[in-house]
Design an enzyme around this catalytic site. Structure first.
Site, PDB file in Angstrom:
ATOM      1  N   ASP A   1      -1.494   1.765   3.039  1.00 37.78           N
ATOM      2  CA  ASP A   1      -2.928   2.297   4.448  1.00 37.78           C
ATOM      3  C   ASP A   1      -3.360   1.817   2.302  1.00 37.78           C
ATOM      4  OD1 ASP A   1      -2.717   3.931   6.554  1.00 37.78           O
ATOM      5  OD2 ASP A   1      -1.513   5.066   5.803  1.00 37.78           O
TER       6      ASP A   1
ATOM      7  N   GLU B   1      -4.825   8.534  18.140  1.00 39.61           N
ATOM      8  CA  GLU B   1      -3.597   8.180  16.861  1.00 39.61           C
ATOM      9  C   GLU B   1      -3.603   9.492  15.999  1.00 39.61           C
ATOM     10  OE1 GLU B   1      -2.259   3.209  17.364  1.00 39.61           O
ATOM     11  OE2 GLU B   1      -3.373   4.194  15.565  1.00 39.61           O
TER      12      GLU B   1
ATOM     13  N   TYR C   1       1.253  -3.002  18.089  1.00 37.73           N
ATOM     14  CA  TYR C   1       0.115  -2.994  17.130  1.00 37.73           C
ATOM     15  C   TYR C   1       0.214  -3.781  16.182  1.00 37.73           C
ATOM     16  CZ  TYR C   1      -2.944  -0.660  13.766  1.00 37.73           C
ATOM     17  OH  TYR C   1      -3.688   0.128  12.749  1.00 37.73           O
TER      18      TYR C   1
END
Length: 267
Positions: free
Chosen positions: A60, A49, A175
């Site tokens: 993040d 990724e 995911y």
């Protein structure tokens, strides 16, 4: 069937779990990224990724935020990632590569141009963090028509009804975000992860891969016990950050951690 599908079919036949490392492209400089990709594949990575540097990566934590800042300071832009993947493909035509990032840079380039250029470079999948399936009616068909998997996130707070919608729209793999919070959070609880993955398995045949909080061989093995694959990002990006003054050491550092996780997953 693109590279992602082929790789997961091979892993399933072998009874193995996927190891999916994440790094921010262009960190600490664009000249290093392809070297890092090859080093991680040699150490046992199944899918790579590549994070698209963005100024506001809201999902993040600080580790990847700072990586984005370092890459942006070096002038790295979305189209540079296509060059990196193209170079990677010169010697590796089999390892799947997925781009992970946010919608703004893609929209600036143009949705159709993005899909076409990504496919031409050798990208296999795209995960757009801030594009839910309900808003993917333009980009997702463009990705699929160019042979790219549209990968989506499922969180612990996702309702069963919405999870079914996500699974119906997704390709490549799902995911699963193991924790409430941002990347680089605390260690995930494998039993809790297993409880959340169970209903997803009733909704989709796609591989279920788990990210957020996996940082070493032990945590990878624990989560790998209940999933089809593990995704590790902040632990690797932290090693990059720790060696900014000696970038020649970084590839070895990344390979060491990926190798530890590979060994733990296969044990």
């Amino acid at each position: 069937m693109n590279r992602i599908d082929r790789r997961f079919a091979k892993l399933k036949a072998e009874g193995r779990r996927a190891l999916i490392p994440f790094i921010t492209a262009g960190d600490p400089g664009p000249q290093h990224t392809v070297e890092f990709m090859h080093a991680m594949v040699a150490a046992g990575a199944d899918v790579i990724e590549l994070g698209v540097p963005f100024s506001d990566p809201m999902a993040d934590g600080p580790v990847i935020q700072k990586a984005c800042e370092r890459a942006l300071a070096k002038g790295v832009r979305l189209t540079d990632l296509f060059d990196m993947v193209r170079e990677f493909r010169r010697t590796d035509t089999e390892t799947p590569v997925a781009l992970m990032g946010y919608l703004n840079p893609i929209e600036r380039l143009g949705l159709e141009a993005f899909a076409q250029q990504a496919a031409a470079a050798g990208v296999d999948g795209v995960l757009v963090v801030d594009m839910p399936p309900e808003e993917s009616d333009i980009l997702a068909p463009l990705l699929k028509s160019n042979g790219l998997a549209a990968i989506f996130l499922v969180a612990p707070t996702t309702s069963r009804e919405r999870a079914a919608t996500i699974c119906a729209h997704g390709d490549g793999y799902i995911y699963y975000v193991s924790l409430k919070g941002v990347t680089g959070s605390a260690l995930p609880d494998a039993d809790d992860v297993a409880a959340h993955l169970a209903p997803l398995r009733e909704m989709t045949d796609l591989p279920l891969c788990v990210g957020f909080g996996i940082r070493d061989g032990a945590s990878a093995a624990e989560v790998g016990r209940v999933s089809d694959g593990v995704i590790v990002g902040s632990a690797l990006v932290s090693r990059i950050a720790a060696n900014l003054e000696r970038p020649e050491l970084i590839a070895g550092q990344l390979a060491e951690l990926v190798g530890e996780m590979r060994q733990a997953l296969d044990a």
